[in-house]
Design an enzyme around this catalytic site. Structure first.
Site, PDB file in Angstrom:
ATOM      1  N   SER A   1      72.574  48.617  49.019  1.00  9.49           N
ATOM      2  CA  SER A   1      71.667  49.074  47.948  1.00  9.49           C
ATOM      3  C   SER A   1      71.914  50.512  47.516  1.00  9.49           C
ATOM      4  O   SER A   1      70.965  51.226  47.172  1.00  9.49           O
ATOM      5  CB  SER A   1      70.199  48.860  48.359  1.00  9.49           C
TER       6      SER A   1
ATOM      7  N   GLY B   1      71.873  44.103  49.111  1.00 11.48           N
ATOM      8  CA  GLY B   1      71.372  43.301  48.004  1.00 11.48           C
ATOM      9  C   GLY B   1      69.863  43.179  47.973  1.00 11.48           C
ATOM     10  O   GLY B   1      69.315  42.346  47.247  1.00 11.48           O
TER      11      GLY B   1
ATOM     12  N   ASN C   1      82.630  46.653  45.844  1.00 17.13           N
ATOM     13  CA  ASN C   1      82.826  45.282  46.314  1.00 17.13           C
ATOM     14  C   ASN C   1      82.175  44.358  45.295  1.00 17.13           C
ATOM     15  O   ASN C   1      80.961  44.227  45.261  1.00 17.13           O
ATOM     16  CB  ASN C   1      82.170  45.120  47.701  1.00 17.13           C
TER      17      ASN C   1
ATOM     18  N   LYS D   1      82.210  41.246  45.118  1.00 14.85           N
ATOM     19  CA  LYS D   1      81.809  39.944  45.682  1.00 14.85           C
ATOM     20  C   LYS D   1      82.271  38.834  44.727  1.00 14.85           C
ATOM     21  O   LYS D   1      83.327  38.993  44.106  1.00 14.85           O
ATOM     22  CB  LYS D   1      80.304  39.934  45.946  1.00 14.85           C
TER      23      LYS D   1
HETATM   24  P1  13P Z   1      74.643  45.993  47.476  1.00 14.23           P
HETATM   25  O1  13P Z   1      75.121  47.347  47.023  1.00 14.23           O
HETATM   26  O2  13P Z   1      74.520  45.007  46.333  1.00 14.23           O
HETATM   27  O3  13P Z   1      73.418  46.074  48.325  1.00 14.23           O
HETATM   28  O4  13P Z   1      75.806  45.378  48.393  1.00 14.23           O
HETATM   29  C1  13P Z   1      76.318  46.167  49.418  1.00 14.23           C
HETATM   30  C2  13P Z   1      77.505  45.497  49.977  1.00 14.23           C
HETATM   31  O5  13P Z   1      77.416  44.471  50.595  1.00 14.23           O
HETATM   32  C3  13P Z   1      78.817  46.131  49.744  1.00 14.23           C
HETATM   33  O6  13P Z   1      79.805  45.534  50.507  1.00 14.23           O
END
Ligand code: 13P
Length: 254
Positions: free
Chosen positions: A211, A173, A9, A11
């Site tokens: 994470s 995150g 993802n 984002k």
């Molecule tokens: P992180 O891996 O950056 O913690 O994000 C996880 C997430 O929200 C995947 O959709």
């Protein structure tokens, strides 16, 4: 037998040249073995990424969609529009959409989006997960029960039609990953709930997100009800994304 899935993802990250470079580096080194990999770019990059992966086994997913088929919904994109990009998956109800972004999506809207995705023959990746306050109040399993029950009303529950992602909000995150035991407990509960909702619970893939990094992936993926990962930060570099995929393969072939 559930085929493991590791989905990145992205984002709201990267730019178009960096997205192209990332996909080129991923496709150059795809792991051999029974695993599926997917990238979920920002929606404006779906078409160019579809082109960049067209001749590979890499899958494409959207990060969201809108539940109405068309109309006066400025800025939104429909499930059919996502499907036109040749995407396989659509992430629905991500915690950032539930808790961070503007209008804070509720379970009713998320349910409409899951249904719209399925109607367009996309496979929704429905995200569920508790906040830190809910975990501390020992409400984790109740929250999961509620989010699944509400999110899946009227939905197809076959293993080919649905993926669930367990993403504890406090682990996203933050670098604070769930322990393998916490992940397994939540995933087993999700599978029990799917069975209770008359799903083909044994066939539905349940991904862990929050994470995930190369150095913690193996022990999480080794849990019996964890079928892969939904990876944020570590999916933005080919090396770490592919390392997580390899750790997943290794964990599942043990
Ligand atoms: P992180 O891996 O950056 O913690 O994000 C996880 C997430 O929200 C995947 O959709």
């Amino acid at each position: 037998m559930r085929l493991p899935l590791v989905a990145g993802n992205w984002k709201m990250n990267l730019d178009l040249p960096k997205a192209r470079e990332l996909v080129a580096n991923i496709r150059a080194d795809l792991p051999a073995g029974p695993i599926e990999l997917a990238v979920c770019p920002p929606s404006i990059y779906l078409f160019p990424m579809a082109k960049a992966i067209a001749d590979t086994d890499l899958r494409l997913g959207a990060q969201d969609l809108y539940h109405e088929p068309n109309g006066a919904f400025t800025g939104e994109i429909s499930a059919n529009m996502v499907r036109e990009t040749n995407a396989t998956y659509a992430i629905i109800g991500h915690s950032e959409r539930r808790h961070v972004i503007g209008h804070h999506e509720d379970d009713r809207m998320i349910n409409l989006k899951v249904r719209a995705a399925q109607q367009a023959e996309l496979v929704p990746i429905l995200c569920v997960g508790e906040t830190l306050a809910e975990r501390q109040a020992e409400q984790t399993l109740d929250v999961l029960t509620y989010q699944l029950g509400a999110g899946l009303i009227g939905c197809e529950l076959a293993g080919s039609a649905l993926v669930i992602a367990y993403e504890p909000v406090w682990a996203i995150g933050t670098g604070q990953v769930a322990t393998p035991e916490q992940a397994q407990e939540a995933h087993a509960h999700i599978r029990r709930e799917l069975a209770r909702l008359n799903g083909q619970a044994a066939a539905v893939r349940i991904l862990y997100g929050g994470s995930v990094k190369p150095d913690n992936a193996r022990e999480i993926m080794a849990q019996s009800d964890v079928d892969g990962g939904l990876v944020g930060g570590a999916s933005l570099k080919a090396d770490s994304f592919l390392a997580i995929a390899r750790e997943t393969l290794a964990a599942k072939s043990q």
